[in-house]
Design a protein around this motif. Structure first.
Motif, PDB file in Angstrom:
ATOM      1  N   ASP A 149       0.829  -1.208   0.000  1.00  0.00           N
ATOM      2  CA  ASP A 149       0.000   0.000   0.000  1.00  0.00           C
ATOM      3  C   ASP A 149       0.863   1.258   0.000  1.00  0.00           C
ATOM      4  OD1 ASP A 149      -2.747  -1.019   0.092  1.00  0.00           O
ATOM      5  OD2 ASP A 149      -2.155  -1.877   2.012  1.00  0.00           O
ATOM      6  N   VAL A 150       1.995   1.206   0.664  1.00  0.00           N
ATOM      7  CA  VAL A 150       2.922   2.338   0.632  1.00  0.00           C
ATOM      8  C   VAL A 150       3.469   2.512  -0.780  1.00  0.00           C
ATOM      9  CG1 VAL A 150       5.034   3.323   1.589  1.00  0.00           C
ATOM     10  CG2 VAL A 150       3.506   1.985   3.056  1.00  0.00           C
ATOM     11  N   ASP A 151       3.807   1.406  -1.429  1.00  0.00           N
ATOM     12  CA  ASP A 151       4.257   1.478  -2.827  1.00  0.00           C
ATOM     13  C   ASP A 151       3.193   2.124  -3.707  1.00  0.00           C
ATOM     14  OD1 ASP A 151       6.575   0.127  -2.101  1.00  0.00           O
ATOM     15  OD2 ASP A 151       5.816  -1.833  -2.732  1.00  0.00           O
ATOM     16  N   VAL A 152       1.940   1.712  -3.509  1.00  0.00           N
ATOM     17  CA  VAL A 152       0.836   2.279  -4.289  1.00  0.00           C
ATOM     18  C   VAL A 152       0.698   3.770  -4.021  1.00  0.00           C
ATOM     19  CG1 VAL A 152      -1.693   2.344  -4.444  1.00  0.00           C
ATOM     20  CG2 VAL A 152      -0.484   0.167  -4.624  1.00  0.00           C
ATOM     21  N   HIS A 220     -10.406   0.978   3.881  1.00  0.00           N
ATOM     22  CA  HIS A 220     -10.159  -0.288   3.191  1.00  0.00           C
ATOM     23  C   HIS A 220      -8.692  -0.682   3.168  1.00  0.00           C
ATOM     24  CE1 HIS A 220      -9.994   3.000   0.307  1.00  0.00           C
ATOM     25  NE2 HIS A 220      -9.190   2.275  -0.443  1.00  0.00           N
ATOM     26  N   ARG A 221      -7.795   0.264   3.409  1.00  0.00           N
ATOM     27  CA  ARG A 221      -6.369  -0.074   3.475  1.00  0.00           C
ATOM     28  C   ARG A 221      -5.901  -0.219   4.923  1.00  0.00           C
ATOM     29  NH1 ARG A 221      -2.940   3.418  -0.868  1.00  0.00           N
ATOM     30  NH2 ARG A 221      -4.175   5.189  -0.160  1.00  0.00           N
ATOM     31  N   ASP A 222      -6.532   0.494   5.836  1.00  0.00           N
ATOM     32  CA  ASP A 222      -6.186   0.354   7.250  1.00  0.00           C
ATOM     33  C   ASP A 222      -6.595  -1.010   7.794  1.00  0.00           C
ATOM     34  OD1 ASP A 222      -5.021   2.813   7.545  1.00  0.00           O
ATOM     35  OD2 ASP A 222      -6.316   3.467   9.177  1.00  0.00           O
ATOM     36  N   ASP A 223      -7.773  -1.480   7.380  1.00  0.00           N
ATOM     37  CA  ASP A 223      -8.290  -2.746   7.903  1.00  0.00           C
ATOM     38  C   ASP A 223      -9.133  -3.397   6.813  1.00  0.00           C
ATOM     39  OD1 ASP A 223      -9.379  -4.879   9.263  1.00  0.00           O
ATOM     40  OD2 ASP A 223     -10.137  -3.700  10.954  1.00  0.00           O
ATOM     41  N   HIS A 224      -8.471  -4.094   5.918  1.00  0.00           N
ATOM     42  CA  HIS A 224      -9.168  -4.720   4.783  1.00  0.00           C
ATOM     43  C   HIS A 224     -10.249  -5.683   5.267  1.00  0.00           C
ATOM     44  CE1 HIS A 224      -9.809  -6.695   0.935  1.00  0.00           C
ATOM     45  NE2 HIS A 224      -9.557  -7.862   1.515  1.00  0.00           N
ATOM     46  N   ASP A 225      -9.905  -6.551   6.211  1.00  0.00           N
ATOM     47  CA  ASP A 225     -10.882  -7.527   6.693  1.00  0.00           C
ATOM     48  C   ASP A 225     -12.038  -6.839   7.416  1.00  0.00           C
ATOM     49  OD1 ASP A 225      -9.356  -9.576   5.653  1.00  0.00           O
ATOM     50  OD2 ASP A 225      -8.333  -9.996   7.549  1.00  0.00           O
ATOM     51  N   GLY A 226     -11.727  -5.831   8.216  1.00  0.00           N
ATOM     52  CA  GLY A 226     -12.781  -5.089   8.901  1.00  0.00           C
ATOM     53  C   GLY A 226     -13.687  -4.361   7.933  1.00  0.00           C
ATOM     54  N   PHE A 227     -13.112  -3.853   6.854  1.00  0.00           N
ATOM     55  CA  PHE A 227     -13.904  -3.187   5.825  1.00  0.00           C
ATOM     56  C   PHE A 227     -14.879  -4.167   5.178  1.00  0.00           C
ATOM     57  CE2 PHE A 227     -14.208  -1.808   1.286  1.00  0.00           C
ATOM     58  CZ  PHE A 227     -15.023  -0.693   1.494  1.00  0.00           C
ATOM     59  N   LEU A 228     -14.383  -5.338   4.804  1.00  0.00           N
ATOM     60  CA  LEU A 228     -15.263  -6.334   4.192  1.00  0.00           C
ATOM     61  C   LEU A 228     -16.342  -6.786   5.165  1.00  0.00           C
ATOM     62  CD1 LEU A 228     -12.829  -8.566   2.108  1.00  0.00           C
ATOM     63  CD2 LEU A 228     -14.206  -6.619   1.351  1.00  0.00           C
ATOM     64  N   THR A 229     -15.998  -6.882   6.438  1.00  0.00           N
ATOM     65  CA  THR A 229     -17.012  -7.237   7.443  1.00  0.00           C
ATOM     66  C   THR A 229     -18.093  -6.161   7.510  1.00  0.00           C
ATOM     67  OG1 THR A 229     -15.431  -8.506   8.764  1.00  0.00           O
ATOM     68  CG2 THR A 229     -17.384  -7.675   9.897  1.00  0.00           C
ATOM     69  N   ALA A 230     -17.695  -4.899   7.404  1.00  0.00           N
ATOM     70  CA  ALA A 230     -18.661  -3.800   7.439  1.00  0.00           C
ATOM     71  C   ALA A 230     -19.598  -3.827   6.241  1.00  0.00           C
ATOM     72  CB  ALA A 230     -17.937  -2.452   7.498  1.00  0.00           C
ATOM     73  N   LEU A 231     -19.174  -4.487   5.168  1.00  0.00           N
ATOM     74  CA  LEU A 231     -19.997  -4.560   3.960  1.00  0.00           C
ATOM     75  C   LEU A 231     -20.938  -5.772   3.955  1.00  0.00           C
ATOM     76  CD1 LEU A 231     -17.467  -3.640   1.133  1.00  0.00           C
ATOM     77  CD2 LEU A 231     -18.922  -2.123   2.473  1.00  0.00           C
ATOM     78  N   GLU A 232     -20.921  -6.557   5.007  1.00  0.00           N
ATOM     79  CA  GLU A 232     -21.779  -7.739   5.030  1.00  0.00           C
ATOM     80  C   GLU A 232     -23.250  -7.344   4.856  1.00  0.00           C
ATOM     81  OE1 GLU A 232     -21.009  -9.975   8.550  1.00  0.00           O
ATOM     82  OE2 GLU A 232     -19.061 -10.698   7.848  1.00  0.00           O
ATOM     83  N   GLY A 233     -23.913  -8.064   3.985  1.00  0.00           N
ATOM     84  CA  GLY A 233     -25.306  -7.744   3.652  1.00  0.00           C
ATOM     85  C   GLY A 233     -25.449  -6.756   2.521  1.00  0.00           C
TER      86      GLY A 233
END
Length: 235
Positions: A149-152, A220-233
């Motif tokens: 992500d730093v490279d990006v 979405h870069r700080d916590d990818h898994d947490g972000f996807l969890t927030a999108l559930e539903g």
């Protein structure tokens, strides 16, 4: 304006991804493949002045990078009727202005730039100076990011037109009165763009609002898994 796009997946469902200022489609380097794994064809844009897309035209930064111009670019580039559209920060402002024409089935706004006049530190000079940030500074500001992500970030800053930051002050921003389509707002923990009162008001106006604990502005870069969890539903 036709924007540069990048796609992941070939599923029957379409997801649209719109990045924030100083970034481009590469900010979604993990989200795009995750959506592809769920059966989406994920289409990410480079907004005008970002990545490989053209720069804006006009005599002033405001003319080159008006919010309505960003929105029209999405309409000119992306398909209508997608299953899902996600916009982060400036991308949330852009998506909000285009969503009634794009008509996705669902929209997700990630720490959207809807109250810029109250955002702490909204000094265009700071944005412009940050274009020259080095790896150590970016790592210090974003301790939860992966090295990729730093490279990006370094690459997207180099490809970004800083005039888009100079266009920000004075452009009208406010909370939407109602969602044009079913809409989720995903906030950073302690968001500097939308506070608790804003979140409460958005709920009364028909938006679902969720927060990713511990995540900063680039959720979405700080916590990818947490972000996807927030999108559930929603995905």
């Amino acid at each position: 304006m036709q924007l540069n796009t990048h796609e992941w997946g070939s599923g029957d469902r379409i997801a649209l991804l719109v990045h924030g200022i100083m970034s481009d489609h590469r900010t979604w380097r993990r989200v795009g493949p995750a959506l592809a794994d769920l059966g989406y064809r994920a289409i990410a844009v480079d907004q005008r002045g970002h990545g490989a897309s053209p720069r804006g035209t006009g005599d002033s930064p405001r003319q080159r990078y008006a919010f309505d111009a960003y929105a029209q670019d999405l309409v000119d580039t992306l398909p209508t009727g997608a299953e899902l559209a996600i916009g982060h920060s400036l991308g949330g402002q852009t998506l909000l202005r285009a969503v009634d024409r794009l008509r996705p089935a669902r929209a997700v706004y990630v720490d959207p730039a809807w109250q810029l006049e109250r955002a702490a530190g909204l000094d265009p000079a700071v944005f412009v100076e940050f274009r020259h940030a080095g790896r150590e500074q970016i790592e210090a500001m974003n301790p939860r990011w992966e090295a990729a992500d730093v490279d990006v970030e370094l690459a997207t800053l180099a490809a970004w037109d800083p005039d888009s930051a100079l266009a920000l002050p004075g452009q009208s921003t406010e909370l939407p009165a109602a969602p044009a389509v079913p809409s989720l707002v995903v906030l950073a923990d302690g968001s500097f763009l939308l506070d608790d009162a804003d979140a409460a008001l958005l709920r009364t106006r028909g938006f679902e609002v969720r927060t990713v604990p511990g995540a900063g502005h680039t959720v979405h870069r700080d916590d990818h898994d947490g972000f996807l969890t927030a999108l559930e539903g929603w995905i």
